[in-house]
Design an enzyme around this catalytic site. Structure first.
Site, PDB file in Angstrom:
ATOM      1  N   CYS A 100       0.810  -1.220   0.000  1.00 44.59           N
ATOM      2  CA  CYS A 100       0.000   0.000   0.000  1.00 44.59           C
ATOM      3  C   CYS A 100       0.839   1.265   0.000  1.00 44.59           C
ATOM      4  CB  CYS A 100      -0.956  -0.009   1.186  1.00 44.59           C
ATOM      5  SG  CYS A 100      -0.179  -0.399   2.767  1.00 44.59           S
ATOM      6  N   HIS A 135      -3.164   5.654   5.192  1.00 43.73           N
ATOM      7  CA  HIS A 135      -1.753   5.940   5.422  1.00 43.73           C
ATOM      8  C   HIS A 135      -1.401   7.310   4.857  1.00 43.73           C
ATOM      9  CE1 HIS A 135      -1.733   1.871   6.560  1.00 43.73           C
ATOM     10  NE2 HIS A 135      -1.146   1.318   5.518  1.00 43.73           N
TER      11      HIS A 135
END
Length: 351
Positions: free
Chosen positions: A190, A306
């Site tokens: 990711c 994130h």
């Protein structure tokens, strides 16, 4: 020159998905093409008609049978959500799970779906299969699911095949062409996908010379158990039950803390999470094996999305106005850069 991005990421078959995951909504499905060599693809239609073709191209209007393995987990749920929000031609959605999940019913845009007990034979009946499972599961089953002319196209979310020679590691907006003729496709980590979405357009314009990345990773990186541990631990501390939260998922208690440790430490002093960014950036962007990329990965007490701060050095002198212009029009990138109005990327506004 410094650029920052804060968003969550999820690899999807084509170049369009929710902006919450770093992609821009679109009806285009042209960025993913993979050969399946099927004489009789499984198309969902009331007359059970089969259309002969030698390859499966997702730039088509025919409906597809799509399977998601691990759809009851955090990542699997997001994959199903992406399929629901986009114009992907899902004719039949099949959800596979363990004995614990099998038999449960899941409400989706495509109707109520009963979770099936996973088997390779059942998965092979699909046209496309997403694996939202761990690396050991993928290593055991992915190649069997896609094997042969009648196997499915498999998109694996784990790290199992990311560095395997001959298996494409794909961010569609960057290197979708590498999927041509391939039936097993790896999804990058990711943090790598998030950063490269912003860096790639600048690399094409100015030529990347070196990249230093710092990541601030949410509890969601550890799946639903990680988010639950953060939520439960925060409640326990705020209620006065404990002074310091318990930790089973993370190396240390995450509530009211930051942890500079994600995945295992390597011999070179970096964690594996940090090295994934280095390894995967080189492969996805077609860079040299010794291209300088350094990452520091820190777990922070946010639930989702994130965040990253990226310092990128380029071969050419950077025109800031031109950089902003190219980012503003790049597929899958949303430029938010208005400090005067307190507008900038944040997890709160990205998910």
């Amino acid at each position: 020159m410094k650029f920052s991005t804060a968003t969550g990421a999820l690899f999807a078959i084509a170049s369009s998905a929710s902006t919450a995951y770093g992609f821009t909504p679109s009806t285009s499905l042209s960025s993913f093409t993979s050969s399946r060599n099927l004489a009789t693809p499984r198309l969902s239609n009331p007359t059970n008609t089969y259309i002969s073709r030698k390859s499966l191209s997702l730039h088509m209007s025919a409906s597809l049978s799509v399977g998601v393995v691990g759809a009851t987990g955090a990542v699997g749920k997001e994959i199903v959500g992406c399929l629901e929000k986009r114009s992907f031609p899902v004719g039949n959605l099949r959800i596979f799970g363990s004995e614990r999940s099998a038999g449960k019913e899941v409400e989706t845009k495509f109707g109520k779906v009963t979770v099936e007990l996973f088997s390779e034979d059942s998965a092979r009946e699909c046209d496309v299969v997403f694996l939202a499972v761990d690396g050991d599961f993928s290593l055991a089953h992915a190649e069997n699911i896609c094997e042969g002319d009648d196997g499915a196209v498999v998109i694996d979310n784990s790290s199992a095949f990311r560095q395997v020679e001959g298996i494409p590691l794909v961010v569609p907006e960057i290197n979708a062409e590498t999927t041509k003729g391939k039936k097993l496709i790896a999804n990058p980590n990711c943090t790598t996908a998030i950063g490269l979405m912003a860096v790639w357009p600048l690399h094409k314009l100015f030529g990347l010379n070196k990249m230093i990345m710092s990541t601030y990773q949410a509890a969601s990186g550890a799946g639903q158990p990680g988010m639950d541990e953060l939520t439960d631990g925060t409640k326990a501390v705020l209620s006065g039950e404990v002074d310091v939260a318990e930790n089973k998922i993370f190396a240390h208690p995450l509530p009211f803390n930051v942890i500079p440790h994600i995945d295992k430490f390597q011999e070179n002093g970096y964690t594996k999470e940090e090295m994934k960014v280095t390894w995967e950036t080189r492969k996805i962007c077609g860079l040299a094996d010794d291209f300088p990329v350094s990452c520091t990965a820190v777990r922070i007490p946010t639930a989702r999305a994130h965040s990253e701060s990226i310092v990128a050095l380029f071969d050419k002198e950077v025109d800031v106005a031109e950089a902003r212009k190219v980012l503003a029009v790049s597929p899958g990138v949303k430029l938010v850069d208005n400090p005067d109005k307190l507008e900038y990327p944040m997890p709160l506004t990205a998910t």
